[in-house]
Scaffold this motif. Structure first.
Motif, short mmCIF file in Angstrom:
data_model
loop_
_atom_site.label_atom_id
_atom_site.label_comp_id
_atom_site.label_asym_id
_atom_site.label_seq_id
_atom_site.Cartn_x
_atom_site.Cartn_y
_atom_site.Cartn_z
N UNK A 206 0.68 -1.29 0.02
CA UNK A 206 0.19 -0.52 -0.14
C UNK A 206 1.05 0.94 -0.15
N UNK A 207 1.69 1.38 0.91
CA UNK A 207 2.84 2.60 1.12
C UNK A 207 3.45 3.05 -0.27
N UNK A 208 4.07 1.29 -1.32
CA UNK A 208 4.69 1.61 -2.52
C UNK A 208 3.85 2.24 -3.19
N UNK A 209 1.89 1.56 -3.17
CA UNK A 209 1.38 1.78 -4.30
C UNK A 209 1.30 3.37 -3.96
N UNK A 210 1.41 4.18 -2.90
CA UNK A 210 1.05 5.74 -2.99
C UNK A 210 2.11 6.39 -3.72
N UNK A 211 3.00 5.73 -3.54
CA UNK A 211 4.03 7.05 -4.08
C UNK A 211 4.53 6.46 -5.51
N UNK A 212 3.92 4.96 -5.95
CA UNK A 212 3.94 5.17 -7.74
C UNK A 212 2.60 5.80 -8.11
N UNK A 213 1.79 5.97 -7.93
CA UNK A 213 0.65 6.79 -7.62
C UNK A 213 1.36 8.44 -7.85
N UNK A 214 1.50 8.53 -6.94
CA UNK A 214 2.33 10.27 -6.71
C UNK A 214 3.17 10.35 -7.72
N UNK A 215 4.38 9.26 -7.59
CA UNK A 215 4.88 9.31 -9.30
C UNK A 215 4.21 9.66 -10.97
N UNK A 216 3.32 9.05 -11.00
CA UNK A 216 2.54 9.20 -11.54
C UNK A 216 2.26 10.88 -12.11
N UNK A 217 1.58 10.84 -11.02
CA UNK A 217 0.92 12.44 -11.09
C UNK A 217 2.29 13.20 -11.31
N UNK A 218 3.28 12.85 -10.90
CA UNK A 218 4.44 13.90 -11.37
C UNK A 218 4.95 13.97 -12.98
#
Length: 340
Positions: A206-218
């Protein structure tokens, strides 16, 4: 659940899935190139079958260019900048390659699965899981067009929300392929019980997924350009950002704040992965090393990408290693969930 008939070939199926996983890593990387070169809107129609052929004549190329001229990206950005047909071709080819890889992955999953099923080579309990992976590829293609469609009428780029769904679905597919391949390897070794997801692995995921999501938004908002310094932004720990529409809007739309969240949530990810890798080490030192190597490389690439103003090659490597980190996490989670 996974009783294996004599005709089953779980080892062969595992190798097949590893090859397809490699293709997914490749398409994620090409997707990053497509975004960085702003090629994603160059093909303005979705033709799942006929679209496999590129323009074959000067007239075909001109027709594609005329379609591109109808969208806001050309009218407001590339047209005024003087884009000609040759420049259009350079962005068209990246999007075309990206779409062909998507078709190849779909075929590389669906066709062998049909053959394996007809020849009764699929271990009991695995057909529907493999079919779900095929369906996920189809869904991913639909998400890709849904993403592109968001930039064809009023916007000059695609929705960063839709881009995130498109990218994260690809990474979920990647994890599913690797996890299933390792389950099949265990079937081949006479250990038919599938691995389960432990609480530690689930929370880390879950923690990693949040980072991947933020990376996609970036990526979608080009927020990597919000700062070329590290660790501070604009000479401050927390940069100025637009909060006029509320903090939730800022957290999901403002490029400065999203860049900042992606930058610092990375350390939460690192902490979670360190804990996970330590739990993994007694069972698989190689998996533990892979996790440490992947997140260490990814952090360094992230910092370098920021400090070089999103230098092209570093940004591509950052997306590539992000996919490799998903693989390393999946392997570690599988190790933790194995039941002998």
């Amino acid at each position: 659940m996974t009783e294996t008939p004599s005709s089953a070939r779980p080892g062969l199926l595992a190798n097949w899935l590893f090859i397809v996983a490699g293709l997914v890593v490749l398409i994620v990387t090409v997707g990053g190139i497509t975004r960085l070169t702003e090629s994603g809107l160059s093909i303005t129609e979705w033709k799942p079958f006929l679209g496999a052929l590129p323009p074959l004549s000067d007239a075909d190329w001109q027709a594609e260019f005329e379609l591109y001229k109808q969208i806001p990206e050309y009218q407001q950005i590339n047209g005024p900048a003087g884009m000609d047909l040759e420049a259009f071709k350079s962005i068209y080819w990246w999007e075309w390659i990206h779409r062909q890889l998507g078709r190849l992955i779909g075929l590389a999953l669906a066709v062998p699965l049909a053959i394996f099923a007809l020849r009764k080579m699929v271990p009991q309990g695995y057909f529907w899981r493999l079919f779900a992976l095929v369906a996920l590829v189809g869904l991913q293609g639909s998400f890709g067009w849904w993403m592109v469609a968001s930039g064809l009428e009023t916007r000059t780029d695609v929705s960063h929300f839709r881009l995130a769904i498109h990218l994260c679905t690809a990474l979920v597919l990647l994890g599913g392929l690797v996890w299933t391949a390792f389950d099949l390897k265990r079937v081949a070794a006479g250990k038919p019980k599938p691995a389960g997801m432990t609480a530690l692995a689930a929370w880390t995921g879950v923690i990693l997924f949040v980072q991947l999501l933020l990376g996609a938004w970036v990526a979608g908002l080009e927020a990597g350009l919000a700062s070329d310094s590290w660790p501070l932004m604009q000479g401050r720990f927390i940069p100025e950002f637009d909060s006029s529409q509320g903090i939730f809007w800022a957290m999901t739309h403002d490029p400065f704040l999203i860049h900042w969240m992606h930058r610092w949530w990375a350390w939460v990810v690192v902490g979670a992965l360190v804990v996970m890798a330590r739990k993994v080490k007694p069972a698989s030192r190689k998996a533990s090393i892979a996790i440490h190597s992947a997140f260490g490389t990814q952090v360094l690439l992230g910092i370098a990408t920021v400090m070089t103003g999103v230098e092209f090659h570093l940004a591509v490597l950052h997306q590539l290693v992000g996919a490799l980190l998903v693989i390393a996490f999946t392997v570690g989670a599988h190790v933790l969930g194995r039941q002998e």
